[in-house]
Design a protein around this motif. Structure first.
Motif, PDB file in Angstrom:
ATOM      1  N   THR A 157      -7.008   0.960  -9.505  1.00 23.64           N
ATOM      2  CA  THR A 157      -8.218   0.015  -8.717  1.00 23.64           C
ATOM      3  C   THR A 157      -7.518  -0.822  -7.732  1.00 23.64           C
ATOM      4  OG1 THR A 157      -9.309  -0.219 -10.873  1.00 23.64           O
ATOM      5  CG2 THR A 157      -9.561  -1.938  -9.582  1.00 23.64           C
ATOM      6  N   ILE A 158      -6.182  -1.147  -7.663  1.00 25.37           N
ATOM      7  CA  ILE A 158      -5.401  -2.093  -6.873  1.00 25.37           C
ATOM      8  C   ILE A 158      -5.887  -1.457  -5.429  1.00 25.37           C
ATOM      9  CG2 ILE A 158      -3.225  -2.783  -5.884  1.00 25.37           C
ATOM     10  CD1 ILE A 158      -2.349  -2.852  -8.886  1.00 25.37           C
ATOM     11  N   PRO A 159      -5.495  -0.213  -4.880  1.00 20.49           N
ATOM     12  CA  PRO A 159      -5.821   0.068  -3.425  1.00 20.49           C
ATOM     13  C   PRO A 159      -7.467   0.103  -3.401  1.00 20.49           C
ATOM     14  CG  PRO A 159      -5.099   1.901  -4.898  1.00 20.49           C
ATOM     15  CD  PRO A 159      -4.868   0.764  -5.923  1.00 20.49           C
ATOM     16  N   GLN A 160      -7.997   0.563  -4.305  1.00 18.06           N
ATOM     17  CA  GLN A 160      -9.611   0.458  -4.038  1.00 18.06           C
ATOM     18  C   GLN A 160     -10.056  -1.132  -3.751  1.00 18.06           C
ATOM     19  OE1 GLN A 160     -11.213   1.689  -7.697  1.00 18.06           O
ATOM     20  NE2 GLN A 160     -10.807   3.926  -7.287  1.00 18.06           N
ATOM     21  N   LYS A 161      -9.373  -2.269  -4.198  1.00 21.56           N
ATOM     22  CA  LYS A 161      -9.885  -3.537  -4.115  1.00 21.56           C
ATOM     23  C   LYS A 161      -9.180  -3.984  -2.568  1.00 21.56           C
ATOM     24  CE  LYS A 161     -12.028  -4.653  -7.828  1.00 21.56           C
ATOM     25  NZ  LYS A 161     -12.908  -5.613  -7.767  1.00 21.56           N
ATOM     26  N   GLY A 162      -8.457  -2.991  -1.932  1.00 22.06           N
ATOM     27  CA  GLY A 162      -7.825  -3.266  -0.567  1.00 22.06           C
ATOM     28  C   GLY A 162      -6.343  -4.039  -0.475  1.00 22.06           C
ATOM     29  N   PHE A 163      -5.927  -3.921  -1.567  1.00 22.65           N
ATOM     30  CA  PHE A 163      -4.273  -4.321  -2.031  1.00 22.65           C
ATOM     31  C   PHE A 163      -3.441  -3.092  -1.654  1.00 22.65           C
ATOM     32  CE2 PHE A 163      -6.664  -7.038  -4.836  1.00 22.65           C
ATOM     33  CZ  PHE A 163      -6.662  -8.358  -4.174  1.00 22.65           C
ATOM     34  N   ILE A 164      -2.085  -3.600  -1.102  1.00 24.62           N
ATOM     35  CA  ILE A 164      -1.162  -3.078  -1.425  1.00 24.62           C
ATOM     36  C   ILE A 164      -0.724  -2.551  -2.785  1.00 24.62           C
ATOM     37  CG2 ILE A 164       1.494  -2.326  -0.611  1.00 24.62           C
ATOM     38  CD1 ILE A 164       0.548  -3.381   2.020  1.00 24.62           C
ATOM     39  N   ARG A 165      -0.210  -1.574  -3.444  1.00 28.40           N
ATOM     40  CA  ARG A 165       0.020  -1.322  -4.729  1.00 28.40           C
ATOM     41  C   ARG A 165       1.628  -1.240  -4.859  1.00 28.40           C
ATOM     42  NH1 ARG A 165      -2.782   4.215  -6.924  1.00 28.40           N
ATOM     43  NH2 ARG A 165      -2.237   5.286  -4.855  1.00 28.40           N
ATOM     44  N   GLY A 166       2.055  -1.458  -6.144  1.00 31.94           N
ATOM     45  CA  GLY A 166       3.455  -1.116  -6.520  1.00 31.94           C
ATOM     46  C   GLY A 166       3.611  -1.249  -8.021  1.00 31.94           C
ATOM     47  N   THR A 167       4.656  -0.726  -8.694  1.00 28.32           N
ATOM     48  CA  THR A 167       4.564  -0.626  -9.872  1.00 28.32           C
ATOM     49  C   THR A 167       6.005  -0.717 -10.394  1.00 28.32           C
ATOM     50  OG1 THR A 167       4.102   0.594 -11.920  1.00 28.32           O
ATOM     51  CG2 THR A 167       4.903   1.977 -10.097  1.00 28.32           C
ATOM     52  N   TYR A 168       6.156  -1.144 -11.718  1.00 28.48           N
ATOM     53  CA  TYR A 168       7.565  -1.200 -11.980  1.00 28.48           C
ATOM     54  C   TYR A 168       7.949  -0.725 -13.497  1.00 28.48           C
ATOM     55  CZ  TYR A 168       6.020  -5.546 -14.745  1.00 28.48           C
ATOM     56  OH  TYR A 168       5.286  -6.182 -15.670  1.00 28.48           O
TER      57      TYR A 168
ATOM     58  N   LEU B  45      -8.064  -8.705 -14.758  1.00 25.23           N
ATOM     59  CA  LEU B  45      -8.241  -9.455 -13.682  1.00 25.23           C
ATOM     60  C   LEU B  45      -8.245  -8.783 -12.302  1.00 25.23           C
ATOM     61  CD1 LEU B  45      -7.426 -12.288 -12.143  1.00 25.23           C
ATOM     62  CD2 LEU B  45      -5.079 -11.771 -12.290  1.00 25.23           C
ATOM     63  N   ILE B  46      -7.823  -7.423 -12.386  1.00 25.29           N
ATOM     64  CA  ILE B  46      -7.782  -6.827 -11.031  1.00 25.29           C
ATOM     65  C   ILE B  46      -9.286  -6.445 -10.463  1.00 25.29           C
ATOM     66  CG2 ILE B  46      -7.639  -4.503 -12.253  1.00 25.29           C
ATOM     67  CD1 ILE B  46      -6.445  -5.785  -8.743  1.00 25.29           C
ATOM     68  N   ASP B  47     -10.192  -6.492 -11.761  1.00 18.86           N
ATOM     69  CA  ASP B  47     -11.895  -6.315 -11.469  1.00 18.86           C
ATOM     70  C   ASP B  47     -12.280  -7.305 -10.859  1.00 18.86           C
ATOM     71  OD1 ASP B  47     -11.452  -3.782 -12.976  1.00 18.86           O
ATOM     72  OD2 ASP B  47     -11.832  -4.369 -14.619  1.00 18.86           O
ATOM     73  N   SER B  48     -11.857  -8.590 -10.814  1.00 21.52           N
ATOM     74  CA  SER B  48     -12.398  -9.568 -10.270  1.00 21.52           C
ATOM     75  C   SER B  48     -11.931 -10.242  -8.968  1.00 21.52           C
ATOM     76  CB  SER B  48     -12.532 -10.877 -11.368  1.00 21.52           C
ATOM     77  OG  SER B  48     -10.939 -11.077 -11.407  1.00 21.52           O
ATOM     78  N   ILE B  49     -11.043  -9.699  -8.443  1.00 22.33           N
ATOM     79  CA  ILE B  49     -10.575 -10.022  -7.046  1.00 22.33           C
ATOM     80  C   ILE B  49     -10.411  -8.789  -6.177  1.00 22.33           C
ATOM     81  CG2 ILE B  49      -8.930 -11.807  -8.210  1.00 22.33           C
ATOM     82  CD1 ILE B  49      -6.586  -9.865  -8.114  1.00 22.33           C
TER      83      ILE B  49
END
Length: 211
Positions: A52-63, A17-21
């Motif tokens: 990829t999350i920050p490359q797409k402009g999002f703030i990232r987090g993990t759990y 999903l992250i690749d398409s948004i």
């Protein structure tokens, strides 16, 4: 909640999903991805999502999905092996996912002691104040110790007009308000941050522990 920063949380279940948004084709601000669970589980999509999350402009987090029958240090080592020895300064603090399926043991006091140990290990490794993900019922049963209140709450409470909090917390930081979001035909959990994107960036800065 129109001014609240909006996000999703993802794992291998969401595939690529992250690749398409990106931030130009969604109203999302942040994306939180699964890293690990227990002492052996490692999400196969973590590395790609995390990069990829920050490359797409999002703030990232993990759990990390916590299990009460696995040793705190061993669980932390699993998380560190996957996420790395350094934690990005611009990411949401690491999250401990603690829910009903985390419970594999019956000694309530030991569950609390071990979980606090695990959180402390993460805290010392990354100099960040971790977050706790739980829901009202699990929180009231197992996290009813005031020492947990210093850790920001990500509360799961879908399909409600406002989040119902476990008694240990007075406020929420992230609210998982839906388990049934749909992005490009993929089902996702949807989340609000308790504030706008600038509030979120300030929260990230404040989660850093001065050494």
């Amino acid at each position: 909640m129109s001014n609240n920063a909006k996000g999703i949380d993802i794992s291998k279940s969401q595939g690529n999903l992250i690749d398409s948004i990106d931030t130009s084709n969604t109203d999302l601000t942040f994306v939180i991805c699964k890293a690990t669970g227990g002492i052996t589980i490692q999400d196969p999509d973590f590395a790609h999502n995390w990069e990829t999350i920050p490359q797409k402009g999002f703030i990232r987090g993990t759990y990390h999905f916590y299990y009460t029958n696995d040793a705190p240090q061993s669980q932390a080592d699993n998380f560190f092996n996957v996420v790395g020895n350094e934690y990005p300064a611009d990411a949401l603090p690491p999250v401990i996912d603690f829910e009903n399926s985390s419970i594999k043991t019956t000694d309530h006091a030991q569950i609390i002691t071990d979980l606090l140990d695990f959180i402390s290990i993460l805290e010392q490794k990354y100099n960040r104040t971790p977050m706790i993900y739980t829901n009202q019922g699990t929180g009231n049963t197992y996290l009813n110790d005031p020492r947990f209140s210093k850790y920001p709450l990500w509360v799961a409470n879908p399909d409600a007009t406002k989040p119902a909090l476990p008694s240990t917390w007075n406020d929420w930081t992230i609210w998982q308000y839906s388990f049934t979001g749909n992005i490009n035909g993929v089902t996702v959990d949807e989340d609000y941050f308790n504030g706008d994107v600038n509030d979120m960036k300030q929260f990230i800065q404040q989660s850093s522990i001065s050494s």
